[in-house]
Write a protein that holds these residues in place. Sequence first.
Motif, short mmCIF file in Angstrom:
data_model
loop_
_atom_site.label_atom_id
_atom_site.label_comp_id
_atom_site.label_asym_id
_atom_site.label_seq_id
_atom_site.Cartn_x
_atom_site.Cartn_y
_atom_site.Cartn_z
N HIS A 132 -23.31 1.83 4.96
CA HIS A 132 -24.35 2.85 4.98
C HIS A 132 -24.92 3.09 6.37
O HIS A 132 -25.87 3.86 6.52
N ASP A 133 -24.33 2.47 7.38
CA ASP A 133 -24.89 2.57 8.73
C ASP A 133 -24.81 3.97 9.31
O ASP A 133 -25.44 4.26 10.32
N TRP A 134 -24.02 4.85 8.72
CA TRP A 134 -23.95 6.22 9.21
C TRP A 134 -25.25 6.98 8.93
O TRP A 134 -25.51 8.03 9.53
N LEU A 135 -26.07 6.44 8.06
CA LEU A 135 -27.38 7.03 7.75
C LEU A 135 -28.46 6.36 8.60
O LEU A 135 -28.55 5.14 8.65
N LYS A 136 -29.31 7.17 9.23
CA LYS A 136 -30.42 6.63 10.00
C LYS A 136 -31.34 5.79 9.12
O LYS A 136 -31.87 4.76 9.52
N THR A 137 -31.54 6.24 7.88
CA THR A 137 -32.40 5.52 6.95
C THR A 137 -31.92 4.09 6.75
O THR A 137 -32.74 3.16 6.71
N TYR A 409 -5.27 14.09 3.27
CA TYR A 409 -6.01 15.03 4.14
C TYR A 409 -7.20 14.33 4.82
O TYR A 409 -7.37 14.39 6.04
N TYR A 410 -8.01 13.64 4.01
CA TYR A 410 -9.18 12.97 4.57
C TYR A 410 -8.78 11.80 5.46
O TYR A 410 -9.42 11.54 6.48
N ASP A 411 -7.72 11.13 5.10
CA ASP A 411 -7.24 10.02 5.93
C ASP A 411 -6.78 10.54 7.29
O ASP A 411 -6.98 9.88 8.32
N ASN A 412 -6.21 11.73 7.29
CA ASN A 412 -5.76 12.33 8.54
C ASN A 412 -6.95 12.62 9.47
O ASN A 412 -6.89 12.36 10.67
N LEU A 413 -8.02 13.15 8.90
CA LEU A 413 -9.20 13.47 9.72
C LEU A 413 -9.86 12.21 10.26
O LEU A 413 -10.11 12.10 11.47
N TRP A 414 -10.15 11.25 9.39
CA TRP A 414 -10.99 10.12 9.77
C TRP A 414 -10.21 8.98 10.42
O TRP A 414 -10.78 8.18 11.16
N THR A 442 -20.37 12.59 17.67
CA THR A 442 -20.87 11.53 18.57
C THR A 442 -19.75 10.54 18.85
O THR A 442 -18.83 10.37 18.04
N ILE A 443 -19.84 9.87 19.98
CA ILE A 443 -18.80 8.93 20.39
C ILE A 443 -18.93 7.63 19.60
O ILE A 443 -20.00 7.04 19.53
N ASN A 444 -17.82 7.20 18.99
CA ASN A 444 -17.84 5.98 18.18
C ASN A 444 -17.45 4.75 19.01
O ASN A 444 -17.29 4.84 20.23
N GLU A 445 -17.30 3.62 18.34
CA GLU A 445 -16.98 2.37 19.04
C GLU A 445 -15.63 2.42 19.74
O GLU A 445 -15.40 1.67 20.70
N GLN A 446 -14.74 3.28 19.28
CA GLN A 446 -13.42 3.41 19.90
C GLN A 446 -13.45 4.35 21.10
O GLN A 446 -12.43 4.57 21.76
N GLY A 447 -14.64 4.90 21.39
CA GLY A 447 -14.78 5.78 22.55
C GLY A 447 -14.38 7.21 22.30
O GLY A 447 -14.18 7.99 23.25
N GLY A 451 -14.43 14.62 15.41
CA GLY A 451 -14.08 16.03 15.45
C GLY A 451 -13.94 16.60 16.85
O GLY A 451 -13.41 17.71 17.01
N PHE A 452 -14.40 15.88 17.86
CA PHE A 452 -14.32 16.34 19.25
C PHE A 452 -14.87 15.23 20.11
O PHE A 452 -15.88 14.61 19.76
N THR A 453 -14.22 14.98 21.23
CA THR A 453 -14.66 13.90 22.12
C THR A 453 -15.26 14.50 23.39
O THR A 453 -14.54 15.08 24.21
N ASP A 454 -16.57 14.39 23.51
CA ASP A 454 -17.28 14.93 24.67
C ASP A 454 -18.55 14.11 24.87
O ASP A 454 -19.51 14.26 24.10
N PRO A 455 -18.59 13.24 25.87
CA PRO A 455 -19.76 12.37 26.09
C PRO A 455 -21.06 13.13 26.29
O PRO A 455 -22.12 12.69 25.82
N THR A 456 -21.01 14.29 26.95
CA THR A 456 -22.23 15.08 27.16
C THR A 456 -22.77 15.59 25.83
O THR A 456 -23.98 15.50 25.56
N LEU A 457 -21.88 16.13 25.01
CA LEU A 457 -22.30 16.60 23.69
C LEU A 457 -22.86 15.45 22.87
O LEU A 457 -23.91 15.59 22.22
N SER A 458 -22.20 14.31 22.89
CA SER A 458 -22.65 13.14 22.15
C SER A 458 -24.07 12.74 22.56
O SER A 458 -24.91 12.44 21.71
#
Length: 528
Positions: A132-137, A409-414, A442-447, A451-458
């Motif tokens: 559940h860590d993807w939720l701020k709550t 399909y979902y496995d391909n995305l994530w 946002t940038i994950n632990e794998q860097g 959906g898009f890798t951009d440190p500034t956007l993150s």
Amino acid sequence: MKSKGYYFVLMAFILFFTGACSEKENAAEETALHEDSQTIQVAIATDTGADKLDAASYDGAMSAYTAIYEPLVEYGPKGDIQPALAQAWELSEDGKQYTFYLREDVYFSDGSKMDSDAVLFSINRWKGKQEHDWLKTASTLQTVEKIDDYTIKLTFSEPSADILNELTAARPLRIMSPNAVEPAGDPDGEFVNAIGTGPFQIDDYLKDKETTFIPNPNYWGEKAQIEKMVWRVIPDPETRSLALQEGSIQLAGGEMSKIPYQALRTFKDDDQFKVESKPGTMNYFLVMNNGREPLQDVKVRQALNFAIDKESLANELLDKNGNAAKGLFAETVPFVNEQNSPGYAYDLDKAKELLREAGYGEDDNQLKLKLVLQTEEFPEWKQIAEMIQSDFNQAGIEVTLDSMESAAYYDNLWEKQDYDLFIYRTYADGLNPQGFLDALFTINEQGTGVGFTDPTLSEHIHEAAKALSDEDRQAAYNTVLSYMHDNAVTVPLFYPNEIVVRDAGLEGFGWGAISDHPVRWNKLKKEN
């Protein structure tokens, strides 16, 4: 030789027995007619997972969660948060403490009381769980304490304006009875039965076939108008349409059982049906894998945006069942406006020009891309993908379509990310905009970003999450969404309406609070 009296008695017995059987048959027919008149048949595309419908899990159909479980607070129009199981709440000055004042007249379907102890049990069931860590709550909750029988206080490590929004979602933060697990009341207990405070409870379940709901006799709100509600699993969208026409189901639609847009025309023209429609908070768009070299060039990404005729897509192909998309989020989502999400107009010449500047020509160095989609949940994506393929071809881009089964399909995305372009949809309601931005950009632990890798956007997205006042949040999202537009991070396509098709004899229709709660089920009733 038998006497005449014997035959008289035998005939009398036969007549009596025949009459009794007829009476039983008539009674059975009347019972069946009564049950039919008090039962609603609803289509659902996938199994409900009713035997695994733990409120703190992700194991069942989201619409099933909302029929059984209720949230502390409810999502309202344009993000307005409204009371639900909590009749009021307070926020501390530093934004880290929420105090919820619970309703005192609420019982679970098993007759047990909904009070602070029950809410603490539900919270402690998801608190501290990694999934559940993807939720701020969930990721920032430090303590939860009981103030009195109907007051609880949640303390977080940092302030976030998304706490209330996340609490409105279908899962995994809704409230369930401590008796739903064994041993009862143990937050780590084994799930046994779905016991909530919502208007319905599960009566019977046949995996991959149907789930029968009956009214919760203890429901604190408006009691259900029907005796049974059967959700039938019909995976194929064309078959769902036929079932409506044949009368074997009386309602289909929403995210739980979409009806193909081609079929909607038939239902709109038939007085035996009602097509309910309203603007939604979802968007269909193209994810661009900027891990692939061609899509690292902003000119290529902008060209893809200019190359699609989105107005024709919305008005002609999709029959005006929504609107052409501009930005990643529709204006039904808080903080979205024309200034931060202006979109790209259809301009084929501009698309070709940008491609030439990026080094791609129609013959000598043609841009070739693979587009992944699925149609189990979103049947219209096949048509959309084919139109995109045609539009891109006119711009000199060759696109290969790869339609996948839903799980792959979902496995391909994530996980695998084996695509150039990927048709996807934003979340809906309270998880927009921040929840969806966090999940995909946002940038994950794998860097990388999903959906898009951009440190500034993150970094911009992280800053937006810290804003608390409406003024500060608006400024933060202006920065995020403008950056996404200028850098063509996605290709927005279509803002679909929420659509439900029902039999005209089914009355009392009302929209639910969120897309995963498509209908106020307790208000439905059959015409006498």
